[in-house]
Design a protein around this motif. Structure first.
Motif, PDB file in Angstrom:
ATOM      1  N   PRO A 117     -23.805 -16.545  -3.617  1.00  0.00           N
ATOM      2  CA  PRO A 117     -25.087 -16.545  -3.098  1.00  0.00           C
ATOM      3  C   PRO A 117     -25.144 -16.222  -1.593  1.00  0.00           C
ATOM      4  CG  PRO A 117     -24.586 -18.731  -3.827  1.00  0.00           C
ATOM      5  CD  PRO A 117     -23.540 -17.653  -4.478  1.00  0.00           C
ATOM      6  N   THR A 120     -23.926 -12.765  -0.634  1.00  0.00           N
ATOM      7  CA  THR A 120     -24.851 -11.951  -0.779  1.00  0.00           C
ATOM      8  C   THR A 120     -26.004 -11.700   0.308  1.00  0.00           C
ATOM      9  OG1 THR A 120     -24.620 -12.164  -3.116  1.00  0.00           O
ATOM     10  CG2 THR A 120     -26.944 -11.112  -2.519  1.00  0.00           C
ATOM     11  N   HIS A 121     -26.500 -12.916   0.531  1.00  0.00           N
ATOM     12  CA  HIS A 121     -27.529 -13.010   1.694  1.00  0.00           C
ATOM     13  C   HIS A 121     -27.132 -12.358   3.122  1.00  0.00           C
ATOM     14  CE1 HIS A 121     -30.337 -15.118  -0.762  1.00  0.00           C
ATOM     15  NE2 HIS A 121     -29.513 -16.154  -0.770  1.00  0.00           N
ATOM     16  N   GLN A 124     -27.032  -8.692   2.822  1.00  0.00           N
ATOM     17  CA  GLN A 124     -28.577  -8.238   2.955  1.00  0.00           C
ATOM     18  C   GLN A 124     -28.878  -8.187   4.470  1.00  0.00           C
ATOM     19  OE1 GLN A 124     -30.209 -11.094   0.125  1.00  0.00           O
ATOM     20  NE2 GLN A 124     -30.827  -9.308  -1.275  1.00  0.00           N
ATOM     21  N   ALA A 125     -28.417  -9.229   5.134  1.00  0.00           N
ATOM     22  CA  ALA A 125     -28.860  -9.313   6.488  1.00  0.00           C
ATOM     23  C   ALA A 125     -28.139  -8.082   7.391  1.00  0.00           C
ATOM     24  CB  ALA A 125     -28.355 -10.646   7.124  1.00  0.00           C
TER      25      ALA A 125
ATOM     26  N   CYS B  18     -33.980 -11.074   9.086  1.00  0.00           N
ATOM     27  CA  CYS B  18     -32.630 -11.483   8.908  1.00  0.00           C
ATOM     28  C   CYS B  18     -32.739 -13.005   9.307  1.00  0.00           C
ATOM     29  CB  CYS B  18     -31.753 -10.742   9.706  1.00  0.00           C
ATOM     30  SG  CYS B  18     -31.543  -9.255   9.157  1.00  0.00           S
ATOM     31  N   SER B  21     -35.218 -15.153   6.979  1.00  0.00           N
ATOM     32  CA  SER B  21     -35.080 -14.910   5.379  1.00  0.00           C
ATOM     33  C   SER B  21     -33.553 -15.265   5.190  1.00  0.00           C
ATOM     34  CB  SER B  21     -35.841 -14.125   4.890  1.00  0.00           C
ATOM     35  OG  SER B  21     -35.821 -13.963   3.463  1.00  0.00           O
ATOM     36  N   TYR B  22     -32.842 -14.106   5.472  1.00  0.00           N
ATOM     37  CA  TYR B  22     -31.374 -13.836   4.893  1.00  0.00           C
ATOM     38  C   TYR B  22     -30.468 -14.877   5.675  1.00  0.00           C
ATOM     39  CZ  TYR B  22     -33.179  -9.676   2.963  1.00  0.00           C
ATOM     40  OH  TYR B  22     -33.853  -8.656   2.447  1.00  0.00           O
ATOM     41  N   ALA B  25     -31.591 -18.378   4.187  1.00  0.00           N
ATOM     42  CA  ALA B  25     -31.035 -18.565   2.797  1.00  0.00           C
ATOM     43  C   ALA B  25     -29.494 -18.620   2.693  1.00  0.00           C
ATOM     44  CB  ALA B  25     -31.790 -17.448   2.065  1.00  0.00           C
ATOM     45  N   ALA B  26     -28.709 -17.918   3.602  1.00  0.00           N
ATOM     46  CA  ALA B  26     -27.124 -18.475   3.434  1.00  0.00           C
ATOM     47  C   ALA B  26     -27.014 -19.839   3.829  1.00  0.00           C
ATOM     48  CB  ALA B  26     -26.560 -17.259   4.222  1.00  0.00           C
ATOM     49  N   TYR B 126     -39.796 -11.793  -0.062  1.00  0.00           N
ATOM     50  CA  TYR B 126     -38.853 -12.485   0.751  1.00  0.00           C
ATOM     51  C   TYR B 126     -39.211 -14.100   0.644  1.00  0.00           C
ATOM     52  CZ  TYR B 126     -38.234  -7.572   2.127  1.00  0.00           C
ATOM     53  OH  TYR B 126     -37.969  -6.374   1.958  1.00  0.00           O
TER      54      TYR B 126
END
Lengths: 334, 141
Positions: A117, A120-121, A124-125, B18, B21-22, B25-26, B126
């Motif tokens: 996880p 993957t994020h 994507q970033a 980024c 969201s990304y 999320a990480a 998103y």
């Protein structure tokens, strides 16, 4: 889940059975006590009893009253405690920690399913930041974003290590308890067979606990980090394992007298204690090795620290003071 | 990123995405592992066994040989995860600040960025982070 093993109470009872057998054998064979519960015990002497040379008390009654046997048993009260003292933690209680650590590495990086996880994020970033160029952008990408997927795998590996260290310790204690059960049963049999001329199984394979703790090095091909993992034989079955340290020790518990049998039993527990020590030492060595690895890669940057392989440094981008230079250099070059 | 106007606005919106969201999320996935590790301390009694309490000679319950090293390594991992999650949140916030600060210098870029980020917020695709509602991060005690 822990393999089937005797509980602490079962071991205490098995120890008590050994103590009872010792007291009984001592009473019957050495002190010539009439067995408790027999018609002769505690009764007046008669010819037939005198003929068997049973002991008699000061009052002339045949020994073997409840009090006589209690006094004799008291001399062996240390035996159940000996078994309890070697029983270790309840292996089943470690199940919760083992499952928790498995949840942790699966949340970070699941080596079985490949679920990643965090990685993957981050990927994507990175794809969304592909239009950002300049010194700050490259530094951010190279020193931080690119390093995260591998660092997450290293973090997961530490959780995996913790899981398997607990699993290995659980196996040590399951095996120890099974060995204690075997020792108690064979000692009891040996005590009950003092008059027999052989024929009983009194040879104990003591403790292969060292053998069940195996070192598995570099289970994961994780960039730059090769943690030493301790795994139980169960967990390591499908893994590359070095079982060079495996050894089995045998001990004989049979003897000519009660005290000889008990001395053999105590000698066997000494071997067991030693095996437990070396097994746990092997686990602690692996834990310490990983702890050193974490500490050796720890560097302090002001108030924050980084563990390069486990935690990429906090980017300068985070500081408010960097924002004007980022804008000047990356957004309006030249 | 030598762009300007609407084209720059799109780039800044991507940077904002980024940051909102990304990276959060990480961070959240890392924070989850941090919470799992931190929560395991309630089960530390599992290592307890009968033994002689150090320095007292009294028979009681002791933690054994393995636990101190196991506990130390767990603490190290817990601290690493707390810091890793914090870094990810901080980087996300920094990206949003950079995008906002720069957008303020270019009206067309700002308008486009606002239009695109609104689309991101409205989209089910998103998950947008709310910086005021983030999971706690647990440092080892």
């Amino acid at each position: 889940m822990a393999r089937a093993h005797p509980s602490l109470e079962e071991l205490r009872k098995l120890g008590a059975q050994v103590a009872d057998a010792a007291a009984r054998a001592r009473g019957i064979h050495e002190l010539k006590f009439a067995p408790e519960g027999s018609p002769a015990a505690g009764g007046p002497p008669d010819d037939s009893i005198a003929g068997e040379k049973y002991g008699t008390g000061a009052d002339g009654r045949v020994l073997g009253t409840h009090e006589d046997w209690s006094r004799l048993r008291l001399g062996y009260a240390w035996i159940p405690e000996l078994f309890v003292s070697l029983a270790g933690p309840e292996p089943g209680h470690l199940d919760g920690l083992i499952e928790t650590m498995e949840s942790a590495w699966k949340a970070l990086y699941d080596r079985d399913s490949g679920a990643d996880p965090v990685g993957t994020h981050i990927r994507q970033a990175e794809s969304h930041l592909s239009g950002w160029s300049g010194v700050a952008a490259e530094t951010f990408r190279t020193n931080f974003l690119h390093k995260i997927p591998d660092s997450v795998k290293s973090q997961a590996q530490l959780a995996f290590m913790l899981q398997h260290a607990a699993l290995a310790d659980q196996d040590v204690w399951v095996e120890t308890r099974l060995n204690l059960k075997d020792l108690a049963e064979k000692t009891t049999t040996a005590l009950e067979s003092l008059d027999d001329c052989g024929g009983t199984d009194s040879l104990i394979t003591i403790l292969t606990v060292i053998g069940i703790v195996v070192s598995v090095v570099a289970l994961w091909e994780v960039a730059a980090v090769a943690c030493t993992i301790v795994a139980s034989s169960v967990a390591a079955a499908s893994l590359v394992a070095d079982k060079a340290g495996e050894s089995a020790v045998e001990a004989e518990v049979a003897g000519d007298t009660v005290e000889t049998v008990l001395q053999n039993m105590v000698n066997a527990t000494d071997v067991l204690r030693s095996q437990i020590y070396w097994s746990e030492r092997k686990i602690t060595d692996a834990l310490r090795e990983n702890l050193d690895l974490v500490h050796d890669t720890t560097h302090f940057h002001g108030a924050t620290s980084t563990h390069d392989a486990f935690l990429p440094p906090r980017p300068a981008l985070v500081g408010e003071s960097m924002i004007p230079s980022i804008i000047r250099n990356d957004f309006r070059p030249g | 990123m030598a762009k300007e106007g609407a084209e720059l606005g799109v780039e800044l919106a991507e940077m904002w995405l980024c940051g909102r969201s990304y990276l959060p999320a990480a961070a959240e996935a890392t924070a989850k592992a941090n919470a799992i590790i931190a929560g395991s301390t309630i089960r530390d009694g599992a290592f307890a066994r009968p033994g002689t309490v150090a320095g007292s000679g009294i028979q009681g319950s002791v933690q054994g040989e393995v636990f101190p090293y196991w506990d130390a390594l767990r603490d190290a991992l817990q601290g690493i995860l707390a810091e890793a999650a914090d870094n990810l949140y901080a980087c996300g916030d920094a990206l949003v600040r950079v995008a906002d600060v720069y957008a303020a210098t270019d009206d067309a870029a700002r308008d486009e960025m606002n239009r695109v980020t609104t689309r991101f917020v409205m989209s089910d695709q998103y998950r947008i982070d709310d910086p005021t509602v983030r999971p706690p991060l647990y440092q080892p005690e």
